[in-house]
Design an enzyme around this catalytic site. Sequence first.
Site, PDB file in Angstrom:
ATOM      1  N   ARG A  42       0.218  85.452  -8.930  1.00  0.00           N
ATOM      2  CA  ARG A  42      -0.100  84.466  -8.127  1.00  0.00           C
ATOM      3  C   ARG A  42      -0.910  83.393  -8.245  1.00  0.00           C
ATOM      4  NH1 ARG A  42      -0.719  86.689  -2.458  1.00  0.00           N
ATOM      5  NH2 ARG A  42      -2.500  85.118  -2.509  1.00  0.00           N
ATOM      6  N   THR A  43      -0.704  82.378  -7.552  1.00  0.00           N
ATOM      7  CA  THR A  43      -1.640  81.016  -7.760  1.00  0.00           C
ATOM      8  C   THR A  43      -2.128  80.629  -6.351  1.00  0.00           C
ATOM      9  OG1 THR A  43       0.061  79.629  -7.697  1.00  0.00           O
ATOM     10  CG2 THR A  43      -0.709  80.216  -9.976  1.00  0.00           C
ATOM     11  N   ASP A  44      -3.384  80.991  -6.068  1.00  0.00           N
ATOM     12  CA  ASP A  44      -4.095  80.520  -4.965  1.00  0.00           C
ATOM     13  C   ASP A  44      -4.113  79.233  -4.729  1.00  0.00           C
ATOM     14  OD1 ASP A  44      -3.883  83.218  -4.100  1.00  0.00           O
ATOM     15  OD2 ASP A  44      -5.965  83.549  -5.204  1.00  0.00           O
ATOM     16  N   LYS A  45      -4.729  78.668  -3.597  1.00  0.00           N
ATOM     17  CA  LYS A  45      -4.993  77.241  -3.433  1.00  0.00           C
ATOM     18  C   LYS A  45      -5.897  76.972  -4.335  1.00  0.00           C
ATOM     19  CE  LYS A  45      -6.306  74.368   0.201  1.00  0.00           C
ATOM     20  NZ  LYS A  45      -6.754  73.958   1.766  1.00  0.00           N
TER      21      LYS A  45
END
Length: 163
Positions: A42-45
């Site tokens: 995942r890549t978060d904000k």
Amino acid sequence: MCRNPNAKTIESDLFEGLCCAGLVSKENSEDPKKIGWMRSCRTDKGVHAAGQVVSFKMLMKHGCDTDRTKIPMVIDDLNNVLQNEMGIGKKMEIFGIIKTASSFHAKDRADSRYYEYLLPSFVFTRQCREEFLKLAEASSVRTDVGGQAGKIPDLSEISKAAT
């Protein structure tokens, strides 16, 4: 990557691009779960990824299911949709498509991930360390309901003092 129904994300752009390029059927275009969609991480904000692996069941175009030399045409079509038709420019580019076993799972098969953290240099100053320690100490003290355990330091003030 991360899908969020209420926001525009890289993952939603990629899925939309796959649908627009004809690599996901219209019947499956509403829900990525229908095609076994899985990302390797995942890549978060505010987080950026230089590379990502996604596994899913894809419709094969240009006969690339039997002739692997035609895969570059599929990649070119998909990049054209993403960068030109959808107007996201060079923010995303597909580097390759590889046929895998149906049991392949991008997240479970990832054997490593590399992270790089960038911090402003002022966070290493003595004043910033002292403020951090005060905050950590204050936050570990239990307070009554409505009480204030500690004040979060204003990093902009610390950065001004450090320069």
